[in-house]
Design a protein around this motif. Structure first.
Motif, PDB file in Angstrom:
ATOM      1  N   TRP A  98       1.037  -1.369  -0.098  1.00  0.00           N
ATOM      2  CA  TRP A  98       0.036   0.012  -0.042  1.00  0.00           C
ATOM      3  C   TRP A  98       0.901   1.049   0.113  1.00  0.00           C
ATOM      4  CZ3 TRP A  98      -0.616  -4.458   2.702  1.00  0.00           C
ATOM      5  CH2 TRP A  98      -1.811  -5.045   2.399  1.00  0.00           C
ATOM      6  N   SER A  99       0.671   2.158  -0.784  1.00  0.00           N
ATOM      7  CA  SER A  99       1.777   3.267  -1.247  1.00  0.00           C
ATOM      8  C   SER A  99       1.146   4.510  -1.174  1.00  0.00           C
ATOM      9  CB  SER A  99       2.579   3.067  -2.419  1.00  0.00           C
ATOM     10  OG  SER A  99       3.391   3.765  -2.543  1.00  0.00           O
ATOM     11  N   PHE A 100       1.521   5.458  -0.444  1.00  0.00           N
ATOM     12  CA  PHE A 100       0.978   6.966  -0.604  1.00  0.00           C
ATOM     13  C   PHE A 100       2.027   7.747  -1.623  1.00  0.00           C
ATOM     14  CE2 PHE A 100      -0.699   5.359   3.121  1.00  0.00           C
ATOM     15  CZ  PHE A 100      -2.022   5.883   3.183  1.00  0.00           C
ATOM     16  N   LEU A 101       1.843   8.140  -2.579  1.00  0.00           N
ATOM     17  CA  LEU A 101       2.682   8.742  -3.665  1.00  0.00           C
ATOM     18  C   LEU A 101       2.666  10.442  -3.421  1.00  0.00           C
ATOM     19  CD1 LEU A 101       1.391   7.188  -7.041  1.00  0.00           C
ATOM     20  CD2 LEU A 101       3.684   6.527  -5.647  1.00  0.00           C
ATOM     21  N   ASN A 102       3.816  10.661  -3.542  1.00  0.00           N
ATOM     22  CA  ASN A 102       3.808  12.215  -3.333  1.00  0.00           C
ATOM     23  C   ASN A 102       4.438  12.780  -4.754  1.00  0.00           C
ATOM     24  OD1 ASN A 102       6.788  12.117  -3.258  1.00  0.00           O
ATOM     25  ND2 ASN A 102       6.493  11.508  -0.985  1.00  0.00           N
ATOM     26  N   ASP A 103       4.821  13.896  -4.846  1.00  0.00           N
ATOM     27  CA  ASP A 103       5.429  14.327  -6.207  1.00  0.00           C
ATOM     28  C   ASP A 103       6.551  13.610  -6.669  1.00  0.00           C
ATOM     29  OD1 ASP A 103       6.871  15.693  -4.113  1.00  0.00           O
ATOM     30  OD2 ASP A 103       6.873  17.638  -5.200  1.00  0.00           O
ATOM     31  N   THR A 104       7.532  13.161  -5.855  1.00  0.00           N
ATOM     32  CA  THR A 104       8.655  12.448  -6.301  1.00  0.00           C
ATOM     33  C   THR A 104       8.898  11.169  -5.873  1.00  0.00           C
ATOM     34  OG1 THR A 104       9.803  13.667  -4.487  1.00  0.00           O
ATOM     35  CG2 THR A 104       9.820  14.804  -6.595  1.00  0.00           C
ATOM     36  N   TYR A 120      -2.108   2.153  -4.967  1.00  0.00           N
ATOM     37  CA  TYR A 120      -1.531   3.175  -4.620  1.00  0.00           C
ATOM     38  C   TYR A 120      -2.552   4.397  -4.265  1.00  0.00           C
ATOM     39  CZ  TYR A 120       2.658   1.431  -6.872  1.00  0.00           C
ATOM     40  OH  TYR A 120       3.969   0.787  -7.002  1.00  0.00           O
ATOM     41  N   PHE A 121      -2.392   5.199  -3.523  1.00  0.00           N
ATOM     42  CA  PHE A 121      -3.026   6.491  -3.175  1.00  0.00           C
ATOM     43  C   PHE A 121      -2.254   7.892  -3.663  1.00  0.00           C
ATOM     44  CE2 PHE A 121      -3.952   3.536   0.249  1.00  0.00           C
ATOM     45  CZ  PHE A 121      -5.600   3.439  -0.038  1.00  0.00           C
ATOM     46  N   GLY A 122      -3.073   8.754  -4.237  1.00  0.00           N
ATOM     47  CA  GLY A 122      -2.396  10.167  -4.698  1.00  0.00           C
ATOM     48  C   GLY A 122      -1.693  10.055  -5.978  1.00  0.00           C
ATOM     49  N   GLY A 123      -0.689  10.902  -6.078  1.00  0.00           N
ATOM     50  CA  GLY A 123       0.083  10.615  -7.338  1.00  0.00           C
ATOM     51  C   GLY A 123      -0.284  11.697  -8.107  1.00  0.00           C
ATOM     52  N   LEU A 124      -1.166  12.670  -8.346  1.00  0.00           N
ATOM     53  CA  LEU A 124      -1.361  13.658  -9.317  1.00  0.00           C
ATOM     54  C   LEU A 124      -0.566  14.718  -8.727  1.00  0.00           C
ATOM     55  CD1 LEU A 124      -5.482  13.341  -9.960  1.00  0.00           C
ATOM     56  CD2 LEU A 124      -3.229  11.949 -11.082  1.00  0.00           C
ATOM     57  N   LYS A 125      -0.378  15.497  -9.895  1.00  0.00           N
ATOM     58  CA  LYS A 125       0.395  16.743  -9.588  1.00  0.00           C
ATOM     59  C   LYS A 125      -0.232  17.946  -8.941  1.00  0.00           C
ATOM     60  CE  LYS A 125       3.641  16.104 -13.351  1.00  0.00           C
ATOM     61  NZ  LYS A 125       2.714  15.534 -14.314  1.00  0.00           N
ATOM     62  N   GLU A 126      -1.402  18.192  -9.290  1.00  0.00           N
ATOM     63  CA  GLU A 126      -2.261  19.194  -8.475  1.00  0.00           C
ATOM     64  C   GLU A 126      -3.121  18.409  -7.296  1.00  0.00           C
ATOM     65  OE1 GLU A 126      -4.496  21.690 -11.284  1.00  0.00           O
ATOM     66  OE2 GLU A 126      -2.646  21.230 -12.859  1.00  0.00           O
ATOM     67  N   VAL A 127      -3.596  19.685  -6.429  1.00  0.00           N
ATOM     68  CA  VAL A 127      -4.462  19.062  -5.446  1.00  0.00           C
ATOM     69  C   VAL A 127      -5.867  18.973  -6.060  1.00  0.00           C
ATOM     70  CG1 VAL A 127      -5.511  19.523  -3.338  1.00  0.00           C
ATOM     71  CG2 VAL A 127      -3.537  20.696  -4.202  1.00  0.00           C
ATOM     72  N   GLU A 178       3.152   8.971 -15.509  1.00  0.00           N
ATOM     73  CA  GLU A 178       4.731   9.739 -15.360  1.00  0.00           C
ATOM     74  C   GLU A 178       5.349   9.926 -13.988  1.00  0.00           C
ATOM     75  OE1 GLU A 178       6.199  10.942 -18.031  1.00  0.00           O
ATOM     76  OE2 GLU A 178       4.706   9.766 -18.912  1.00  0.00           O
ATOM     77  N   HIS A 179       4.246   9.293 -12.828  1.00  0.00           N
ATOM     78  CA  HIS A 179       5.050   9.344 -11.751  1.00  0.00           C
ATOM     79  C   HIS A 179       6.266   8.527 -11.605  1.00  0.00           C
ATOM     80  CE1 HIS A 179       5.540   8.896  -7.429  1.00  0.00           C
ATOM     81  NE2 HIS A 179       4.984   9.858  -7.220  1.00  0.00           N
ATOM     82  N   ILE A 184       5.954   5.004 -10.687  1.00  0.00           N
ATOM     83  CA  ILE A 184       5.098   4.077 -11.569  1.00  0.00           C
ATOM     84  C   ILE A 184       5.949   3.865 -13.008  1.00  0.00           C
ATOM     85  CG2 ILE A 184       2.745   3.994 -12.709  1.00  0.00           C
ATOM     86  CD1 ILE A 184       2.410   3.814  -9.837  1.00  0.00           C
ATOM     87  N   LYS A 185       6.633   4.801 -13.050  1.00  0.00           N
ATOM     88  CA  LYS A 185       7.338   4.845 -14.466  1.00  0.00           C
ATOM     89  C   LYS A 185       8.301   3.590 -14.463  1.00  0.00           C
ATOM     90  CE  LYS A 185       8.647   8.664 -17.613  1.00  0.00           C
ATOM     91  NZ  LYS A 185       9.034   9.839 -17.647  1.00  0.00           N
ATOM     92  N   ALA A 186       9.140   3.447 -13.225  1.00  0.00           N
ATOM     93  CA  ALA A 186       9.786   2.461 -13.005  1.00  0.00           C
ATOM     94  C   ALA A 186       9.530   1.068 -13.036  1.00  0.00           C
ATOM     95  CB  ALA A 186      10.652   2.648 -11.516  1.00  0.00           C
ATOM     96  N   LEU A 187       8.196   1.021 -12.505  1.00  0.00           N
ATOM     97  CA  LEU A 187       7.411  -0.441 -12.673  1.00  0.00           C
ATOM     98  C   LEU A 187       7.421  -0.856 -14.024  1.00  0.00           C
ATOM     99  CD1 LEU A 187       4.376   0.281 -10.590  1.00  0.00           C
ATOM    100  CD2 LEU A 187       6.422  -0.935  -9.760  1.00  0.00           C
ATOM    101  N   ILE A 188       7.036   0.107 -15.080  1.00  0.00           N
ATOM    102  CA  ILE A 188       6.709  -0.233 -16.453  1.00  0.00           C
ATOM    103  C   ILE A 188       7.800  -0.016 -17.411  1.00  0.00           C
ATOM    104  CG2 ILE A 188       4.141  -0.323 -16.242  1.00  0.00           C
ATOM    105  CD1 ILE A 188       4.034   2.493 -17.285  1.00  0.00           C
ATOM    106  N   LYS A 189       8.871   0.460 -16.896  1.00  0.00           N
ATOM    107  CA  LYS A 189       9.912   0.635 -17.818  1.00  0.00           C
ATOM    108  C   LYS A 189      10.060  -0.355 -18.858  1.00  0.00           C
ATOM    109  CE  LYS A 189      14.788   1.982 -17.510  1.00  0.00           C
ATOM    110  NZ  LYS A 189      15.651   0.735 -17.565  1.00  0.00           N
ATOM    111  N   ASP A 190      10.499  -0.084 -20.352  1.00  0.00           N
ATOM    112  CA  ASP A 190      10.622  -0.879 -21.182  1.00  0.00           C
ATOM    113  C   ASP A 190       9.470  -1.827 -21.564  1.00  0.00           C
ATOM    114  OD1 ASP A 190      13.338   0.021 -21.612  1.00  0.00           O
ATOM    115  OD2 ASP A 190      14.011  -1.245 -19.969  1.00  0.00           O
TER     116      ASP A 190
END
Ligand code: FAD
Length: 438
Positions: free
Chosen positions: A79-85, A212-219, A262-263, A266-272
């Motif tokens: 279970w993951s809380f995404l912030n901007d980076t 995952y929760f969150g992960g969008l750039k804007e509130v 683009e997060h 997430i990008k790292a999970l689906i790379k290539d």
């Protein structure tokens, strides 16, 4: 009217609920016809990726389950809380667990249909049921696009939209709040890379599920959940957002998924990996409070058609399998040919004794309550968690106590006290609902 019945029971919809209902009824000696609009088993259906073994065990014996076409056993959950980076993750690994399997939907339904046919169910694909047949207030069969089929009972397992239940007046009109819309992309990646990336064994005995929760750039005040599953040589990534939130924010769900991709995490999970499939489906959020009437004269409703799902835990196939089983058994066990709603209401009594009604009741307010605090869950707390972990993980030559003090003050300053109290009350309410549930 004297009716020449084609079958004892007609089941509409060959998803997990319908197939389970058909198998359970045929085992009790009934003649069962299972009708689905899809040309091939499962081709109209879509989900995240997990089928749960306990529900399967209540329908199939061990030997049959050995042939289940699963691609990995899911025994790592994050279970993951995404912030901007980055993210804050909680992971639970249990290498010996076999409670969930990653199975492609068309493989699962095809396998179940094979079992149903072996047991004597008559499967009719590529056939849309457009109406129900009525005789003196009793449902006595179905009208397809081409012909009429008569039966003593009809089991409606026609999924989330169940317009047939709507036509019978068994459920209320849907409003946007009642539905979550989800889109999912399937990515192809070679098996070896998946195993290296997620530290999985080549014998498919382990697999990963992430929420995952969150992960969008804007509130954005939207309640959304992102899910990810590893399969043999594919990965599944999807998001679900309430239709109401999409409407209110004028958001397009495809754009939400694109942004999440683009997060960095997430990008790292689906790379290539490259996309091979894109699908969308609704998830019912009607729950306990807006449950349809489950039985009427000659008819029973099961699975998503009845809103049987716990979307907080991504559980739906288990609700479908077990409600289908109980619907099939109830329909098949009536001996005196009295298929009145009263007699069929035994079904609801059976459901009350299972996790289905108990969980639906305990979780009846959860999504609604959490949705009201979606800005906090998806944006504010992930941001604050990031700030906190920056302090404790970076040796930046500033005293820890001054940084923690600064962080605590900023937490209270940035957060309006009323909002904070609302968050706390919501979490307590959710906890109480679950703890004191049925
Ligand atoms: C995005 C998403 C992710 C999910 N993830 C998970 C997960 O990981 N694990 C989990 O357990 N659950 C998950 N679920 C929930 C799960 O998929 C459903 O709860 C489950 O499939 C419900 O089964 P069902 O048989 O009731 O309905 P369905 O599977 O929807 O089957 C309904 C069937 O009825 C047929 N049908 C509909 N109307 C007619 C008609 N008029 N005539 C003839 N046929 C008709 C359809 O073709 C279909 O085959 C997820 C759902 C979604 C949408």
């Amino acid at each position: 009217m004297d009716i020449l019945y084609n079958a004892d029971i007609i089941v509409v919809g060959a998803g997990p609920a319908g197939i389970s209902a058909a198998i359970s009824a045929v085992r009790l000696g009934k003649k069962v016809v299972l009708i689905d609009r899809a040309k091939y088993p499962g081709s109209k259906n879509m989900y995240g990726g997990a089928v749960y073994s306990e529900a399967l065990k209540q329908i199939f014996d061990e030997k049959t389950l050995e042939t289940l076409p699963y691609e990995r056993i899911i025994n790592s959950n994050t279970w993951s809380f995404l912030n901007d980076t980055g993210s804050f993750d909680l992971t639970y690994n249990n290498s010996s667990s076999k409670s969930a399997y990653a199975i492609k939907r068309f493989n699962f339904e095809r396998w179940m249909i094979d079992q149903a046919k072996k047991e004597g169910v008559y499967y009719v694909p590529n056939t849309l049921v457009v109406d129900l047949l009525d005789d003196n207030g009793y449902v006595v069969g179905v009208q397809t696009e081409l012909e009429k089929y008569y039966s003593r009972v009809v089991i409606l397992a026609d999924g989330v939209n169940s317009f047939l239940a709507g036509k019978l007046g068994l459920r209320k009109e849907f409003v946007p709040k009642d539905m979550i819309l989800s889109v999912k992309e399937t990515f192809k990646l070679d098996k070896k890379t998946i195993e290296e990336r997620f530290r999985l064994k080549s014998d498919l005995s382990n697999g990963v599920a992430k929420m995952y929760f969150g992960g969008l750039k804007e509130v954005k005040n939207i309640f959304m959940m992102t899910y990810f599953y590893t399969f043999k040589d594919t990965l599944m990534l999807g998001v679900g957002v309430s239709l109401e939130d999409l409407k209110r924010n004028r958001l397009n769900i495809n754009e939400v998924l694109d942004e999440i991709k683009e997060h960095p995490d997430i990008k790292a999970l689906i790379k290539d990996a490259y996309p091979v499939e894109y699908s969308a489906h609704l998830i019912p959020e009607t729950g306990y409070k807006k449950m349809p009437k489950l039985t009427a004269n000659g008819v029973i409703i099961a699975g998503d058609a009845a809103g049987f799902i716990n979307s907080v835990h991504f559980e739906g196939t288990n609700f479908a399998l077990i409600s289908g089983k109980l619907a099939g058994e109830t329909a098949a066990s009536i001996n005196d040919f009295d298929y009145s709603g009263w007699n069929l209401s035994q079904y609801r009594k059976k459901l009350e004794k299972t996790f289905i009604m108990k969980d639906l009741y305990s979780y009846r307010n959860i999504i609604e309550n959490l949705s009201k605090r979606s800005g906090s869950l998806s944006y504010y707390y992930p941001k604050k968690i990031k700030e906190f972990f920056e302090i404790i993980t970076s040796a930046n030559c500033i005293s820890k106590s001054s940084q923690i003090r600064k962080f605590s003050f900023s937490f209270l300053r940035d957060r309006n006290i009323t909002e904070l109290l609302k968050d706390i009350t919501t979490f307590i309410k959710c906890g109480i609902d679950i703890f004191f549930g049925k």
